[in-house]
Design an enzyme around this catalytic site. Structure first.
Site, mmCIF file in Angstrom:
data_model
loop_
_atom_site.group_PDB
_atom_site.id
_atom_site.type_symbol
_atom_site.label_atom_id
_atom_site.label_comp_id
_atom_site.label_asym_id
_atom_site.label_seq_id
_atom_site.Cartn_x
_atom_site.Cartn_y
_atom_site.Cartn_z
ATOM 1 N N HIS A 1 1.461 8.184 14.134
ATOM 2 C CA HIS A 1 0.473 7.223 13.635
ATOM 3 C C HIS A 1 0.184 6.125 14.667
ATOM 4 O O HIS A 1 -0.964 5.866 15.019
ATOM 5 C CB HIS A 1 0.993 6.619 12.330
ATOM 6 C CG HIS A 1 0.091 5.594 11.749
ATOM 7 N ND1 HIS A 1 -1.087 5.909 11.108
ATOM 8 C CD2 HIS A 1 0.159 4.236 11.745
ATOM 9 C CE1 HIS A 1 -1.685 4.799 10.720
ATOM 10 N NE2 HIS A 1 -0.954 3.769 11.095
ATOM 11 N N ASN B 1 -7.255 -2.954 9.755
ATOM 12 C CA ASN B 1 -7.651 -1.558 10.018
ATOM 13 C C ASN B 1 -8.162 -1.362 11.439
ATOM 14 O O ASN B 1 -8.594 -0.255 11.787
ATOM 15 C CB ASN B 1 -8.755 -1.118 9.041
ATOM 16 C CG ASN B 1 -8.212 -1.010 7.631
ATOM 17 O OD1 ASN B 1 -7.082 -0.588 7.434
ATOM 18 N ND2 ASN B 1 -9.005 -1.428 6.656
ATOM 19 N N HIS C 1 -6.978 7.308 12.810
ATOM 20 C CA HIS C 1 -6.700 8.347 11.799
ATOM 21 C C HIS C 1 -7.394 9.654 12.178
ATOM 22 O O HIS C 1 -6.846 10.741 11.969
ATOM 23 C CB HIS C 1 -7.179 7.893 10.417
ATOM 24 C CG HIS C 1 -6.264 6.911 9.758
ATOM 25 N ND1 HIS C 1 -6.649 6.089 8.734
ATOM 26 C CD2 HIS C 1 -4.955 6.626 9.981
ATOM 27 C CE1 HIS C 1 -5.626 5.330 8.342
ATOM 28 N NE2 HIS C 1 -4.586 5.632 9.103
ATOM 29 N N LYS D 1 0.878 -1.187 0.000
ATOM 30 C CA LYS D 1 0.000 0.000 0.000
ATOM 31 C C LYS D 1 0.907 1.226 0.000
ATOM 32 O O LYS D 1 1.756 1.361 0.882
ATOM 33 C CB LYS D 1 -0.847 0.042 1.268
ATOM 34 C CG LYS D 1 -2.133 -0.738 1.198
ATOM 35 C CD LYS D 1 -2.960 -0.388 2.443
ATOM 36 C CE LYS D 1 -4.209 -1.215 2.540
ATOM 37 N NZ LYS D 1 -4.957 -0.903 3.783
ATOM 38 N N ARG E 1 -8.245 -8.424 4.438
ATOM 39 C CA ARG E 1 -7.169 -7.484 4.805
ATOM 40 C C ARG E 1 -7.706 -6.317 5.642
ATOM 41 O O ARG E 1 -6.966 -5.681 6.392
ATOM 42 C CB ARG E 1 -6.462 -6.961 3.534
ATOM 43 C CG ARG E 1 -5.251 -6.131 3.850
ATOM 44 C CD ARG E 1 -4.405 -5.823 2.619
ATOM 45 N NE ARG E 1 -3.287 -4.974 2.972
ATOM 46 C CZ ARG E 1 -2.316 -4.626 2.138
ATOM 47 N NH1 ARG E 1 -2.329 -5.061 0.892
ATOM 48 N NH2 ARG E 1 -1.335 -3.836 2.547
ATOM 49 N N HIS F 1 -7.778 1.875 13.390
ATOM 50 C CA HIS F 1 -7.299 2.896 12.455
ATOM 51 C C HIS F 1 -8.368 3.921 12.085
ATOM 52 O O HIS F 1 -8.035 5.045 11.724
ATOM 53 C CB HIS F 1 -6.753 2.249 11.187
ATOM 54 C CG HIS F 1 -5.366 1.691 11.366
ATOM 55 N ND1 HIS F 1 -5.086 0.702 12.278
ATOM 56 C CD2 HIS F 1 -4.175 2.024 10.795
ATOM 57 C CE1 HIS F 1 -3.790 0.424 12.227
ATOM 58 N NE2 HIS F 1 -3.220 1.215 11.346
ATOM 59 N N GLU G 1 -7.419 -5.663 -0.568
ATOM 60 C CA GLU G 1 -8.306 -5.366 0.559
ATOM 61 C C GLU G 1 -9.780 -5.366 0.161
ATOM 62 O O GLU G 1 -10.488 -4.371 0.302
ATOM 63 C CB GLU G 1 -7.917 -4.013 1.184
ATOM 64 C CG GLU G 1 -8.521 -3.849 2.573
ATOM 65 C CD GLU G 1 -8.033 -2.589 3.296
ATOM 66 O OE1 GLU G 1 -6.818 -2.360 3.365
ATOM 67 O OE2 GLU G 1 -8.902 -1.863 3.779
ATOM 68 N N LYS H 1 1.266 -10.502 8.901
ATOM 69 C CA LYS H 1 0.817 -9.539 7.884
ATOM 70 C C LYS H 1 0.920 -10.150 6.484
ATOM 71 O O LYS H 1 0.008 -10.015 5.671
ATOM 72 C CB LYS H 1 1.610 -8.227 7.981
ATOM 73 C CG LYS H 1 1.166 -7.247 6.895
ATOM 74 C CD LYS H 1 1.142 -5.816 7.259
ATOM 75 C CE LYS H 1 0.486 -5.005 6.129
ATOM 76 N NZ LYS H 1 0.702 -3.581 6.230
HETATM 77 N N1 LIG Z 1 1.391 1.364 3.885
HETATM 78 C C1 LIG Z 1 0.944 0.786 4.974
HETATM 79 O O1 LIG Z 1 0.443 -0.362 4.940
HETATM 80 C C2 LIG Z 1 1.046 1.494 6.298
HETATM 81 C C3 LIG Z 1 0.765 0.807 7.492
HETATM 82 C C4 LIG Z 1 0.918 1.487 8.709
HETATM 83 C C5 LIG Z 1 1.326 2.821 8.700
HETATM 84 N N2 LIG Z 1 1.561 3.451 7.516
HETATM 85 C C6 LIG Z 1 2.019 4.860 7.505
HETATM 86 O O2 LIG Z 1 3.298 4.915 8.107
HETATM 87 C C7 LIG Z 1 3.501 6.226 8.640
HETATM 88 C C8 LIG Z 1 4.065 6.118 10.047
HETATM 89 O O3 LIG Z 1 5.301 5.439 9.973
HETATM 90 P P1 LIG Z 1 6.435 5.710 11.085
HETATM 91 O O4 LIG Z 1 5.840 5.570 12.408
HETATM 92 O O5 LIG Z 1 7.591 4.891 10.711
HETATM 93 O O6 LIG Z 1 6.702 7.274 10.901
HETATM 94 P P2 LIG Z 1 7.921 8.078 10.269
HETATM 95 O O7 LIG Z 1 8.322 7.548 8.961
HETATM 96 O O8 LIG Z 1 7.537 9.517 10.332
HETATM 97 O O9 LIG Z 1 9.111 7.797 11.294
HETATM 98 C C9 LIG Z 1 8.969 8.257 12.616
HETATM 99 C C10 LIG Z 1 10.159 9.170 12.993
HETATM 100 O O10 LIG Z 1 11.283 8.340 13.217
HETATM 101 C C11 LIG Z 1 12.385 8.805 12.419
HETATM 102 N N3 LIG Z 1 13.192 7.626 12.113
HETATM 103 C C12 LIG Z 1 12.851 6.559 11.350
HETATM 104 N N4 LIG Z 1 13.799 5.630 11.421
HETATM 105 C C13 LIG Z 1 14.766 6.109 12.236
HETATM 106 C C14 LIG Z 1 15.993 5.589 12.737
HETATM 107 N N5 LIG Z 1 16.411 4.361 12.437
HETATM 108 N N6 LIG Z 1 16.733 6.372 13.553
HETATM 109 C C15 LIG Z 1 16.312 7.612 13.928
HETATM 110 N N7 LIG Z 1 15.143 8.143 13.517
HETATM 111 C C16 LIG Z 1 14.389 7.392 12.682
HETATM 112 C C17 LIG Z 1 11.760 9.492 11.257
HETATM 113 O O11 LIG Z 1 12.632 10.428 10.685
HETATM 114 C C18 LIG Z 1 10.550 10.158 11.917
HETATM 115 O O12 LIG Z 1 10.959 11.367 12.525
HETATM 116 C C19 LIG Z 1 2.149 6.926 8.616
HETATM 117 O O13 LIG Z 1 2.133 7.872 7.575
HETATM 118 C C20 LIG Z 1 1.170 5.797 8.327
HETATM 119 O O14 LIG Z 1 0.021 6.251 7.641
HETATM 120 C C21 LIG Z 1 1.444 2.815 6.332
#
Ligand SMILES: NC(=O)c1ccc[n+]([C@@H]2O[C@H](COP(=O)([O-])OP(=O)(O)OC[C@H]3O[C@@H](n4cnc5c(N)ncnc54)[C@H](O)[C@@H]3O)[C@@H](O)[C@H]2O)c1
Length: 370
Positions: A270, A247, A254, A143, A243, A250, A239, A229
């Site tokens: 998130h 959610n 969201h 996704k 799938r 969520h 989905e 997953k």
């Molecule tokens: N596509 C999907 O199936 C799916 C599923 C769940 C969530 N999401 C999306 O994922 C996003 C949230 O992901 P997230 O929580 O990873 O957020 P993010 O990508 O913003 O990362 C969180 C923070 O951690 C930092 N960071 C990441 N890796 C790091 C590392 N190794 N060292 C230091 N800092 C690091 C990033 O710079 C950021 O500031 C949301 O936009 C959500 O909608 C997508």
């Protein structure tokens, strides 16, 4: 550990994970780099600082990769940033023989996947998730998404990366708040789809294991969650039914996330928003799906005090109800939720009335211990 995610609808995706996989990265990535005309490495400002040097030290040939950097944070999942990346790729001569490596959390993999899947109708990309949330959830399943203003994931594609490389060593530089964000998706996956995993995470000191950032137990939690997953995505890539169980938490999660951006208060990440969404949706599950009170209580004990209570005022309830109008699962003007009957047994698409949804938020408000 190696998985192949095969949906039958797109390319089979190779997924590699394990504590000792860093040594394999050079060889593993080598086969994807062979024959590539240009290699692009997408990072945000944090992963550029912490993860790009590490990945280059593991795979020195990546020194030649063109690094594309976006600001860290959810705001980068926008059409403006996507446009900048399309332009950068075009200016640097990217083609379908190029490779985009998305090195970051869910923001980088959602955004990078979206840009790669739409540029020239799709160029190959690889995910190397660096946040816990990215490792157990966002990078898996094809996704991709950007937000439309403050509304989450309104534009996106289903498009699989060529491969996913999960190396827990990247977590060493991830802060405690972001680690807990990822834990919320572990809790969700276990609760909706895997009773043994739920039993396991409720009987171990989960937070302690995660905060240590490196252990056999953490590795097992990551690979166990990835396996669950993958098995769901393989059965329902687009989905259309099953799938949807992922959610859980969520829909209201969201809405909480959107509210926190709207209110100019501290932005909820998130995973933290999903944790709060799970509180409301487990109450709905009790109302509509017979979810046992003692398991609801167990979930609430897992979430508080590890996740901060986000206060909602009366006008915020109205804002959340308005936000739900944009939910992708809404049909015939009725909101639908994934509800849990029991650990490992969830049902997607359950219609809930505005009164029931408001009651779930009222229940959440009773948990304010501040
Ligand atoms: N596509 C999907 O199936 C799916 C599923 C769940 C969530 N999401 C999306 O994922 C996003 C949230 O992901 P997230 O929580 O990873 O957020 P993010 O990508 O913003 O990362 C969180 C923070 O951690 C930092 N960071 C990441 N890796 C790091 C590392 N190794 N060292 C230091 N800092 C690091 C990033 O710079 C950021 O500031 C949301 O936009 C959500 O909608 C997508």
């Amino acid at each position: 550990m190696q998985f192949t995610l095969n949906t039958g609808q797109a390319n089979a995706v190779e997924i590699v994970t394990g504590p000792n996989v860093s040594g394999d990265l050079k060889e593993w990535l080598g086969k994807y780099l062979t024959g590539c005309e240009e290699v692009f490495l997408l990072a945000d400002s944090n992963t550029r600082e912490y993860c790009v040097p590490r990945v280059i030290s593991l795979v020195p040939s990546l020194q030649k990769a063109e690094v594309l950097e976006v600001p860290a944070g959810e705001k980068s999942k926008s059409i403006e940033t996507a446009g900048q990346l399309w332009n950068a790729l075009a200016d640097k001569g990217a083609s379908r023989q190029s490779l985009l490596i998305c090195l970051g959390g869910g923001v980088v993999t959602d955004l990078g996947g979206f840009v790669a899947s739409t540029f020239k109708r799709g160029i190959p990309f690889i995910h190397i998730p660096t946040s816990l949330l990215g490792m157990v959830d966002a990078a898996i399943g094809g996704k991709t998404a950007i937000n439309l203003g403050n509304i989450k994931n309104q534009v996106g594609t289903f498009h699989q990366p060529e491969a996913i490389f999960i190396y827990p060593g990247f977590l060493e530089t991830l802060n405690a708040y972001e680690l807990m964000s990822g834990v919320a998706e572990v809790i969700k996956t276990a609760l909706v789809a895997d009773a043994p995993l739920w039993k396991k995470i409720t009987s171990i000191p989960l937070k302690e294991i995660i905060q240590k950032k490196s252990s056999r137990e953490l590795e097992d939690i990551i690979s166990g969650t990835v396996a669950v997953k993958c098995s769901i995505v393989e059965k329902d890539f687009r989905e259309t039914g099953l799938r949807g169980i992922l959610n859980f938490g969520h829909t209201l999660g969201h809405a909480f996330e959107t509210l926190s951006h709207q209110n100019n208060s501290k932005h909820l990440s998130h995973g933290h928003a999903v944790a709060l969404g799970m509180i409301c949706e487990s109450h709905l599950s009790g109302l509509k799906a017979g979810f046992e009170q003692n398991i609801q209580n167990e979930l609430e004990r897992m979430i508080f005090p590890d996740y901060e209570y986000y206060p909602i005022k009366n006008e915020d309830v109205d804002f959340i109800m308005d936000t739900l109008v944009h939910d992708k699962k809404r049909k015939d003007s009725v909101n639908r939720f994934t509800l849990v009957k029991s650990p490992g047994n969830a049902i997607p698409g359950v219609e809930c009335t505005p009164a029931e949804i408001k009651e779930s938020m009222e229940h959440y408000r009773t948990l304010n211990k501040q």
